[in-house]
Structures are given as structure tokens and as C-alpha cells.
Write a protein that holds these residues in place. Structure first.
Motif, PDB file in Angstrom:
ATOM      1  N   PHE A   1      98.819  37.866   1.385  1.00 14.92           N
ATOM      2  CA  PHE A   1      99.539  39.103   1.116  1.00 14.92           C
ATOM      3  C   PHE A   1      98.848  40.306   1.755  1.00 14.92           C
ATOM      4  O   PHE A   1      97.635  40.479   1.625  1.00 14.92           O
ATOM      5  N   ILE A   2      99.633  41.123   2.389  1.00 14.54           N
ATOM      6  CA  ILE A   2      99.157  42.405   2.903  1.00 14.54           C
ATOM      7  C   ILE A   2      99.599  43.501   1.932  1.00 14.54           C
ATOM      8  O   ILE A   2      98.860  44.432   1.655  1.00 14.54           O
ATOM      9  N   GLU A   3     100.795  43.364   1.437  1.00  8.74           N
ATOM     10  CA  GLU A   3     101.343  44.378   0.529  1.00  8.74           C
ATOM     11  C   GLU A   3     102.417  43.719  -0.321  1.00  8.74           C
ATOM     12  O   GLU A   3     103.156  42.852   0.157  1.00  8.74           O
ATOM     13  N   LEU A   4     102.480  44.154  -1.565  1.00  8.84           N
ATOM     14  CA  LEU A   4     103.408  43.596  -2.543  1.00  8.84           C
ATOM     15  C   LEU A   4     103.890  44.768  -3.369  1.00  8.84           C
ATOM     16  O   LEU A   4     103.085  45.459  -3.998  1.00  8.84           O
ATOM     17  N   GLN A   5     105.193  45.073  -3.346  1.00  9.89           N
ATOM     18  CA  GLN A   5     105.688  46.191  -4.143  1.00  9.89           C
ATOM     19  C   GLN A   5     106.931  45.775  -4.878  1.00  9.89           C
ATOM     20  O   GLN A   5     107.998  45.673  -4.283  1.00  9.89           O
ATOM     21  N   GLY A   6     106.783  45.538  -6.170  1.00 12.79           N
ATOM     22  CA  GLY A   6     107.926  45.102  -6.960  1.00 12.79           C
ATOM     23  C   GLY A   6     108.288  46.137  -8.001  1.00 12.79           C
ATOM     24  O   GLY A   6     107.420  46.725  -8.631  1.00 12.79           O
ATOM     25  N   THR A   7     109.584  46.368  -8.155  1.00 12.32           N
ATOM     26  CA  THR A   7     110.071  47.378  -9.081  1.00 12.32           C
ATOM     27  C   THR A   7     111.194  46.790  -9.917  1.00 12.32           C
ATOM     28  O   THR A   7     112.143  46.245  -9.371  1.00 12.32           O
ATOM     29  N   ALA A   8     111.049  46.930 -11.221  1.00 10.69           N
ATOM     30  CA  ALA A   8     112.147  46.517 -12.088  1.00 10.69           C
ATOM     31  C   ALA A   8     113.161  47.640 -12.130  1.00 10.69           C
ATOM     32  O   ALA A   8     112.849  48.745 -12.569  1.00 10.69           O
ATOM     33  N   GLU A   9     114.355  47.393 -11.610  1.00 10.27           N
ATOM     34  CA  GLU A   9     115.370  48.452 -11.652  1.00 10.27           C
ATOM     35  C   GLU A   9     116.149  48.346 -12.957  1.00 10.27           C
ATOM     36  O   GLU A   9     116.319  49.297 -13.681  1.00 10.27           O
TER      37      GLU A   9
ATOM     38  N   THR B   1     115.910  43.698  -9.970  1.00  7.35           N
ATOM     39  CA  THR B   1     114.527  43.819  -9.523  1.00  7.35           C
ATOM     40  C   THR B   1     114.533  43.733  -8.017  1.00  7.35           C
ATOM     41  O   THR B   1     115.333  43.012  -7.430  1.00  7.35           O
ATOM     42  N   ASP B   2     113.629  44.507  -7.395  1.00  6.41           N
ATOM     43  CA  ASP B   2     113.582  44.594  -5.948  1.00  6.41           C
ATOM     44  C   ASP B   2     112.116  44.513  -5.569  1.00  6.41           C
ATOM     45  O   ASP B   2     111.294  45.246  -6.123  1.00  6.41           O
ATOM     46  N   MET B   3     111.771  43.623  -4.651  1.00  7.55           N
ATOM     47  CA  MET B   3     110.362  43.513  -4.266  1.00  7.55           C
ATOM     48  C   MET B   3     110.250  43.419  -2.756  1.00  7.55           C
ATOM     49  O   MET B   3     110.975  42.663  -2.103  1.00  7.55           O
ATOM     50  N   ASN B   4     109.348  44.200  -2.192  1.00  8.13           N
ATOM     51  CA  ASN B   4     109.077  44.138  -0.769  1.00  8.13           C
ATOM     52  C   ASN B   4     107.729  43.461  -0.574  1.00  8.13           C
ATOM     53  O   ASN B   4     106.752  43.835  -1.215  1.00  8.13           O
ATOM     54  N   VAL B   5     107.714  42.481   0.326  1.00  2.00           N
ATOM     55  CA  VAL B   5     106.502  41.698   0.530  1.00  2.00           C
ATOM     56  C   VAL B   5     106.122  41.759   2.004  1.00  2.00           C
ATOM     57  O   VAL B   5     106.980  41.601   2.871  1.00  2.00           O
ATOM     58  N   VAL B   6     104.847  42.038   2.265  1.00  2.00           N
ATOM     59  CA  VAL B   6     104.334  41.960   3.634  1.00  2.00           C
ATOM     60  C   VAL B   6     103.276  40.865   3.641  1.00  2.00           C
ATOM     61  O   VAL B   6     102.373  40.861   2.795  1.00  2.00           O
ATOM     62  N   MET B   7     103.402  39.925   4.575  1.00  4.04           N
ATOM     63  CA  MET B   7     102.436  38.829   4.656  1.00  4.04           C
ATOM     64  C   MET B   7     101.925  38.686   6.082  1.00  4.04           C
ATOM     65  O   MET B   7     102.558  39.134   7.033  1.00  4.04           O
ATOM     66  N   ASN B   8     100.798  38.005   6.191  1.00  5.46           N
ATOM     67  CA  ASN B   8     100.312  37.681   7.533  1.00  5.46           C
ATOM     68  C   ASN B   8     100.617  36.214   7.860  1.00  5.46           C
ATOM     69  O   ASN B   8     101.216  35.499   7.058  1.00  5.46           O
ATOM     70  N   GLU B   9     100.183  35.791   9.045  1.00 15.45           N
ATOM     71  CA  GLU B   9     100.565  34.469   9.522  1.00 15.45           C
ATOM     72  C   GLU B   9      99.912  33.349   8.715  1.00 15.45           C
ATOM     73  O   GLU B   9     100.334  32.189   8.792  1.00 15.45           O
TER      74      GLU B   9
END
Lengths: 238, 238, 238, 238, 238, 238
Positions: free
Chosen positions: F197-205, F185-193
Motif C-alpha cells: 500500500f502507498i495510500e489508503l483512504q476510505g470514507t463511510a458515506e 462507502t468509498d475507498m481509494n487505494v494506491v498500490m505499488n507493483e
């Protein structure tokens, strides 16, 4: 011995046929031996976006080969969806060479497009294109003058172009296809009527060329260009 | 009165110049009055992927206009990066019409490509292209026969094409540009030597056309096509 | 015997479903038997660049097939990066046919785009598209009138279209895919309510067609178009 | 006076940083003053279709500018959907120049691709690309040798490249952007270690150049190339 | 209050219509309220080049919107000549989600393509596409099994997808267009029948979302997906 | 054990080099271990057509990989003639994430373009791009302020991004390529200070991930992002 049995410093027969087609402001069929290129000049009152409102004009060129102008069929660029690198290189060269003799401010907000379409190819299509486009450009500018669209003549020079190369170790003038495809070195030269250089593009195909070979090729080019310019003047005065 | 002062059933002068360029297996300059199209036929030993190994050949066509073959400059399709709808429509029509007289199995695994490039346009470029391509195709097939690549002649018919239309309420034959751009109806007809139809494309530009107008146009087309076929036979026998 | 067991002069069942989708100013699902095409009409206040400021409107069409509307999957044109020649030919035909019944000046500076998307294909998608687009166009113009954007009705006619052909030597009406792919001749006819021709496109697929075959096909087309027009009127009055 | 206050025959500082990135078989950052180009060499066991099975390899090049390598942002060619004419011209030049010193048969069926990506531009990116690619190519060939994939060394020469021009009437060496954009003449020279010409491309931007100016530029180019070659040898021996 | 007057945890009406079109191996119209997407599954015996000979199959997806599926007309991607970033993103997501429940080795050397074409859009087209494609994929695999092309069932799970978001500060389930275009946060969730995550894509549109908001959205998503899966099972057992 | 021998919650070394190139308003080389991305920010006084005259600005991003930034050569997108789906997805993500912290009205009618070009790739290029672009954006906005083009600071937050995943059944932080290509599984997370959460993208590989795995990954992401933000603040205060 050259395949065509010409002497090393001998040009092919050069002819310019003006008014070859009826719609364009300038239309010239140029022949360097079996190489035949139709050069038309189109005058338009529209400019590329980046030139608008700058009080000057533009001269540009496009080049194409009819698919069967060549020994085996060359795929049509319109069908492939893009112009290849060779085409782009050649049309950039033609446009640049012609702009070298035009005062773009004196041209006013007109664009002149030179379309060079190769009907039959036998080597030297780019140098024929430049030499023929010069006549088409003259005719287009005469058309603008006749129609009282210009205050002064924006043309301030004459250009012509020829190829030279080293074939079987010998510097030769005006290569045809049989020579061009086997030449060790190939150089395209554009000069003005004062014998100065507008453009010089030399490429070692087989082996690197020496300074003395360069000098010999430049001397041949100068001779050839003088002859083409003479032919240009004759057809323009006709 | 037609702009050209021709009678309604009068064709323009039709000429076919064979061997117009030197590289192609067939090369014909066809002229319908001021309309001039170079039709070349190229024989290749490669086929479209979907035909490989099926024991038959293919005949196809491509069409293009030189940018300044027209009254104002038409942008070069190679520079725009795609062929327009009109171009596609015309080249599909030319290919289809020629395939109608070729036995593709007898042709064997060869592809013949007809390139129709308009040097100068004055109406009727697609019908001139078809009529000229027929000659170029004959020459390409003769070339294959001379080179002993065919067991039997794959050509089983003759085709020619002409346009007809309604201009100022009168059915007329072989429209030039001045008529074409103002015609109420425009129809392109392709026929074979037996007077049968290969293709019929009629379009009401100004107003819908009646059955009696259709009949009158078809009669004119038949007359025109007979004349073109006569000219084709003469040049092929020359 | 036709594969569908229809009589030679028998149409498939024709249905028009108005307001098939909710966003478009006109939205019609047209069915010719198993052929199903969604025709939507979009009204926009923007015009092609070459029409701006000329005080008139424009009617145009686009055509597409869903990838699996066909027996085997047709690659998506958006993924291939260009519309094929067949698509271009068809959408040009649809647009031209509809413009034949619209007074573009009375339309004012609006553009109406007919999108014809094939949901399921079984032959005759272009004639179904034209016949269905007529209804969608009527609805779009009614929408403009209801919103008081038009001074007068720009529609001055009714059109419908059907295909005819020669199948196993017999002239037949409204070919489905099984017939179309084996027909010797295929002709698409667009007519107006006065029985006049808007467009006629006949192609010999197998062998050239004779004049008497043409006459028989035209008679069938007229019969079919009368029936489609009756169905159009009924759904518009519903 | 040159904007950079350099003497006319003075090069900018030249540096080559080998192994700049970790994945490529050759990876060199070349700097000519503020011009920085990353040249990577990739070895692949696949060839262009037209070379397959001919028992020889290929050397080719691609060129690109990072969008903000330049003073104002240059639109990304990948986003525009095509490489421009200048890009094509440059990458063709780089590939041709490198092939001049490679024995393609000795290379065997490998393709080496030189990617020249401009990180920061200040004039002379094509000459820096050629000079840096030479090092990257050497490293890629060493990699092939270390991995025992070559029987003999296919490299049979050394090349480097520099620009010369006429700036304010004075022949100068190694033009930076401030000079290049105002030069009257601009010439790119590629030479081998024997002082012979591989490529010569001179363009009159402002006015045509005379033979004595050409001679002066060639002398400067020879001097500059000798210095670059010295730097190349030092970094390769390090 | 939601524009649709639904409770925050209330789904729209979900329907799946199997065998919606007649040619595809799987063909499902999925409706989430007014959102209607046609999902077809095509089985082909060809694979992408990089998978050939690896003894496994492939599942991929393509997505498109009919031009007038939306409130104002969306230009046709085939006419623009490329698929936009949103389209690519969505079709990659659909393909990835479906591959998560397919044993590609058990599928053998078949490719299944899911085409998701939006007939009418009202928010949630990508989640509807995934939920509908699952049914189409089941039908395509049943088709392969009925035709005895598979040794064992390659499907090892069930998936469905729904969107959740924060609208006016309240977590809501299954956003329609009116909500979606004003939501502060929008998240698409794909889960399997065990309530595990296949894909999670959350985007803060208006303001960043807190962990407790994430938790509330995930709870809603789980509830919605359970309902969709129930509907999927019912239609598959019908 | 991670291939890099890092502890599961251990980041790679993060460095930001400001003013890496000289022309851009913001220019940052960001390194996450061996991943190196050049992020430049360009300020322009032109806006996308759909934003003109709306009294606000725009922030957008483009992403590219140098062909040999990767282990084997990735074909150049400019040469292929289009950007792939992965590129589009990533650049849309970067732009969206940065817009989340910019008050576009306060920015005025400027466009800021973030170009993220991968010099060397070792996993996590998109999260490095976002984290580095934040610095470049700060520098571009400082440039606008120094040049007195802004009334107030349009930046209202800080963002950073990191990837997390499940590797060999263990939740890990900041995956490098060796982990990324084998992660379940691979997840990219963008957060603020504020840790939102700004963006959350998780993918089950490999297999679907459970809620407790999601929670563990989010905790790791929060830790990693705090560290990146600390590094960002340090370099901005330097």
C-alpha cells in the motif's frame, strides 16, 4: 445632432497641465472636456524580475478610477480586492502604446510607471490617459537626462489617442459619455506622429460596422490625433 | 525651528474648494498646505446587510492614496489585492468621526459614503480628510434636503481635525511630512464645535510623552481646530 | 452601578501565567477577569525585507480571536481570506507599543513576533494583549541572553495598558464587555513605568467627551496601569 | 518565407469536432493547425444579479489555458488566486463577440456560458475560441429549442475570427506561434456573415503599421473568415 | 524503543476538559499527551445556501493552529490570506466524521460548527480534534434539547479517532511528533462504538506497507479507540 | 445490479494515450470508461524555495476540472480566486503517491510537476489521475535520461490506483459517478507493483463499514490495480 451640439468632426477642448502634483518625475492633468485624468510618471531603479540583468528598462502603466469620478459610485477596486477586467485591459493598452515609442535598451535599467487616475469621467478616459501619459513620460525622461542618467534619448516618437464611433448612424470624433453609452460602434485609435497606427480597437456595440464606416472613422481619428499632437507640442515647448 | 519656518502654533494655509468634481452629491478639495485630498460624498439608497430594515441610515468612509501622491511611489492597493492596515485604520477613523455628528435615524435608509483620495501628500492626510469630509457631508445632506428626501436635518454638530506633536522637544501644531516623519510624538485630535473630543489618538514615536506635554498639545489642537472650523463655516456660507 | 458590581476605580482580577505552552520562547496566558489571551513571543533570525542588512532587529505583533471566544461566533479570518480592519488596527497598536521599549539596534538582527490569540473575550482584549505581551517579550529576551546571542539588554522600559471609559456618566476603569458595548466613551491607554504615555486612543461612542472627563479617565488609567505593572513585576520575579 | 512554409494568404487546417465531451449542451473541439481549444456551452437558468427580472438572457465567456498547453509551463491561474490581464481581456472579447449575434430578449431568462479551454497552444487561441464557440453556441440553442424552451431563435448571425499580421514585412493570414511571437504587427478580426466588422484589435509590436498595411491585413482577414465560415456551415449541417 | 519510552500499544494520557470556555454551546479542551486542542461547538440558526429549505441541518468543522503551537512558528493563515491544503484536508475530515453519527433531519434547521484550534501541537492533532469534537457536539446537542429545540436526539453513535503507524519497523499506537515525523507509515482511523470504520487514511511516508502491517495497525487502532471512548463516556457521565 | 451492468469485480475499459499533447515532457490522456483526464509532466530547473541547495529534486502535482467536465457546470476555480478543499486534497494525494516511487536525490535539482486536468468526469478522477500520471512521469524521466541530465534512474517502482466501495450492500470495483454518488462507502487505494500500500483512504458515506467489508474491498482493489498495471506496462512498452 450630438448631445453636446458638437459637429461630428469636432473635438472637445483639450488641455494638458504639467507639474500638476509636486512629487512625481512627470505629472500631468489631462482634460478632454469634462474628462479629467491625472497622469504621473515615476522613475525607479528596480525592474520586474523577468527583466533583471538584461541591460534594458521597462515602461508600464496602471489605471484607476476614483470611486466617484463616475455618475454613480464605482466600488473601489482596492476594497474589492482585485482589479477588474476593464481596468486590466486599459492599463495593458496604455503601457503597450507607450512602449511603442521608447527604445528600452537606451532607457537603461530604469522602470517608468505611468499611473493614470481618473478624477472625473465623461467618456474617453483611456484615450485621454494615453495622450496625457505621453507628456508625463517626456517629463520623466527629461528628468533622467537632467540628472545625467541616460546616454541618449530613448524616446523615438510621439503618440496620441482618440476615440471615434458611429452615433445615430453618423461617424463622430471624440465621444463623450452620453454618446459612448449609446454608440453603435466605438473605436479607440493610437497613432504616432507619422500618422501610422500603434493600436486600433474597434467594437460593434449595436450593430456590425461596414468597411466604409471604418474608413470614415479612421479619417476622423487621424484628424483628431493631429490636433491632440499639436496641443502636446505646444505644452511641451511652453 | 520648524522646517517650514512656521511658529509652533501656526497652521498651514487651509482651503476648501467645493464642487471640485461634477458627479458627487458632495465634492470638496481640501488643502492643508501641500496636502491635497479630494473628499466626495455619495448618497445611495442601499445599506450594509446588517442594517437593512432597521429604519436608520449609515455613514461610512473609504481612504486611498494615489500611487504618486507620495515622495516615492506607493504601490497601488488595488493591484496588491488588499488595503493595508494603515488605510483601514484611517478610513475607520474618518467614518467613526463623521457618524458622531449624524443622527442615523433622522437620515433614514440612506448610506452616505465619504471617499477621501489623497492627490498630494505632505503630512496630515487623515486630519485633512476629516475636515474636508465634513463639508462634503454637509453638501450631500443639503442635496437630500433639496430633493425632499429628509424630514429633518440629521446633522447635529460640526467637526474638524488637526494633528499636533512634539518636534525637537517643542509642541507644534499641524505637522507637515518633514516634521511628522521626525516627530517624537504625533497626536490626531477630532473635536466638535463645543470643543469636546470626538477622537484622540496619540502615539509616542521617539520617546514617551509626559502629562504636561499632552496638555500643551491639546491646547494647540483646540486652537487649530477653532481656525479650521472658522474656515469651514466661511466656505459653507459662501 | 457597574454590571459587575465593581467600584468605578476597581480593576478586574489580573493574572499572568508564564510558560503556558511549551514551544515558544515566551508564552503567557493573561487574564483580565474573564478575558483570556494567549501571548507568545517567537524569536527568528529573519527580518522583513526592508530591514535587511541595517544592523537592527524588529518587534512586531499579530492578533486573532478564536471564532468562539465571543458570545456569538465570529467568522474565522483565515476562512474569509483576510484580516479585518479591527484586527489590523489592534495588531499595529500592540507592535508599536512594544517597540517603544526596545532598543532595536541592541536587539541585533532578530525579529520577535508577539502572537496574541484571544481564547475568551470579555472586553479589553487589546489592553490585556499588550500587558501580557510585555511578559512574553521579557521571557524571549531572557532566552536570547541565556543563549548568549545579545551583547546588552535591548529592553529599556516596562509597559502596561488598560481601558477606561464613561459608563452611565461615570468614569470607570477596565471595562468589561457589558460596559464596553454600552459605554459613551472608550479610551485605551498605554503607559511606561515612569507614568508617561506611549499610546492614547480615545473614542466618543455616544457623545463627545469633555476635558474634565478626559482628566478623570487619565487618572483612572494611571492607577490601573500601576496595579498591572505591580502584577507584572511579581510574576517576572517569581 | 513563413516558418510553416505556408503561403501568406494560406490558413492552417481548420477542424471542428462537435459533441467532443458528453455533459455540455454544446461541446466543440476546434483546431487551427496545432492550436486546440475545447469550447463548451452551458445553459443555466440563473442570471447575473444585475440582469434579474429584466426579461432577457445573457451570454458570457470564460477562457483558460491548461498549464502545459504552452511550450514552457504557464502557472495555473487557480493556484495563483487570480486570472491575469490577458485572460480577462480574451474572455471579455469572446463574450462580446458572441453577444453581437444573439437577441438577448429572445433568449429569455437563460444564461449561456462559453468555456474556452486551451488544450494545446500554437498561436491564435482567441480567434479559434471565438470560431469554435459559435458552433457550441448553436448547439446549445438547438438544445433549448429541442426542449421547447424558446419561442423564437435568438441567433441572428454567424461569426468567425482570425488573426492577421505583418511578418518579415509581409502581410500574412492566421499566424502560428512562431510567427506571432516575431510579428511586427498582430491583428485579430471578428466578422459576421455579411463581411461586417464585429471587433477589430490591431497592435503594433515592432513598428507602427501604415494604412496600406492595414488594408492588406483586412483583405486577408476577410478571406480567412470566409473559409472558416464555410467550415462552420459544413460541420453544422453534418 | 519509542522516543517517549512508551510500549508500542500504549496511548498517551488522554484528558477531556468540558466547559473550557464560557461562550460556546460546547467547549472542550482535549489533550493527547502534549497535544492540546480546543474544540468548541456553535449552534446557529443559519444554514449554507444550498441546504436552505430542505428541512435538515448541517454539521461542519473548521481547524486552525495557533502560530506558535508548533516548534517553529507557523505563519498565520489569516495573514497569508488563505487556508492551506493541510488545513482544508483536516477540517473536511473532522466534519465528515461527525456527520456520520448525526441524523441531519432530526437536527432540524440548525448548523453546528466545530472549531478545532490547536493550542499546542505534538502529533495527532486531527485525531484529538475528532475525539474532542465528539464531546463538544454532545454538549451542543444537550443544549438544544434543554432549550426544547429538538423533538428527538439526532445523535446515533459515538466516534473517536487515533493515529497508528510503523516506527522503526514496529507498529505503534498514538504517534507523537517525534515519531510522526520519522514514521515510515502513518494512518488515521476513525471508528464508531461498534468497532466499525468511519474513516481510514493511511499514507506510506518511507516505504509502502504490507497487508500484515495494515492488519497490525488496525488492531492497535481498535484498542486505542476503545480506550478513548471509555474516557469520553466517563467525562460525559461526570 | 450496477447501473453500468458491470459485474462487481469488473473494471471499466482503461486506456492510456501517450504524447497526447505536443509541448510537455510527458503527456498522457487516461480514460477509465467515460472519465478522461489529461496528465502532463513538466520538467523544470527550479525548485520550491525550501528545497534549494539541498541536492535533491521534487515531484508535485496540480489538479483541476474543466468547468463543464461535470454534469452541471462547476465554477472555474481561477475565477473564484482560490482552489477548493477537494482540489487541494486530491492534488496533495497525487503528489504524495508519485513521490513514493521516486528517489528524489537521484532526480537531482529538477522539479517535475504533474498537471491532471479533467476533460470529462464520470467518477474516479483521482485514481485515473494517479494511474495516468505514472505514465507521464515515466516519459518525463525518459526525456531527462535521453538528454543526459540524470546519472541514474530515480524511479524505483510502479504505482496505480483504483476506487472500491460498497454499493447496495455489495463490494464493487472502480465506481463510476452513478455508483459513487450513491455508495455507502468509498475507498481509494494506491498500490505499488509488489502489492503493497502507498495510500489508503476510505470514507463511510452512508453507514460505517465492517472489517470484513474492508477486506473484501481491499481484495477487489488489488485485482483492479493488477489490471491497470498490466495496461500501464503495455503502453510503456509500445
Amino acid at each position: 445632432m450630438r448631445p453636446s451640439e458638437r459637429a461630428p468632426e469636432q473635438m472637445r477642448t483639450i488641455t494638458f497641465t504639467r507639474h500638476y502634483t509636486c512629487h512625481a518625475e512627470g505629472s500631468v492633468l489631462v482634460e478632454f472636456g469634462n474628462t479629467k485624468v491625472l497622469c504621473t510618471a515615476t522613475v525607479e531603479e528596480r525592474l520586474p524580475a523577468w527583466l533583471k540583468g538584461k541591460g534594458q528598462g521597462w515602461v508600464t502603466a496602471e489605471y484607476g478610477m476614483l470611486p466617484r469620478s463616475t455618475g454613480s459610485r464605482t466600488p473601489r477596486e482596492a476594497a474589492k480586492g482585485k482589479q477588474g477586467g476593464r481596468t486590466m485591459e486599459i492599463q495593458r493598452l496604455i503601457g503597450r502604446a507607450l512602449r511603442a515609442i521608447v527604445d528600452l535598451e537606451a532607457l537603461g535599467e530604469y522602470q517608468i510607471t505611468l499611473d493614470c487616475d481618473v478624477i472625473q469621467a465623461d467618456g474617453g478616459t483611456r484615450t485621454a490617459s494615453i495622450s496625457g501619459s505621453y507628456i508625463a513620460l517626456c517629463d520623466a525622461i527629461s528628468w533622467l537626462q537632467k540628472n545625467r542618467r541616460l546616454k541618449k534619448n530613448p524616446l523615438h516618437g510621439q503618440i496620441a489617442s482618440v476615440s471615434v464611433g458611429i452615433y445615430n448612424g453618423v461617424p463622430v470624433l471624440d465621444l463623450d459619455y452620453a454618446e459612448d453609452s449609446n454608440a453603435e460602434t466605438d473605436m479607440n485609435v493610437v497613432m504616432n506622429e507619422a500618422g501610422q497606427f500603434i493600436e486600433l480597437q474597434g467594437t460593434a456595440e449595436g450593430h456590425a460596422f461596414r468597411r466604409d464606416e471604418l474608413d470614415a472613422m479612421l479619417a476622423l481619428a487621424e484628424k483628431g490625433i493631429r490636433e491632440i499632437m499639436q496641443a502636446q507640442r505646444e505644452v511641451l515647448e511652453a
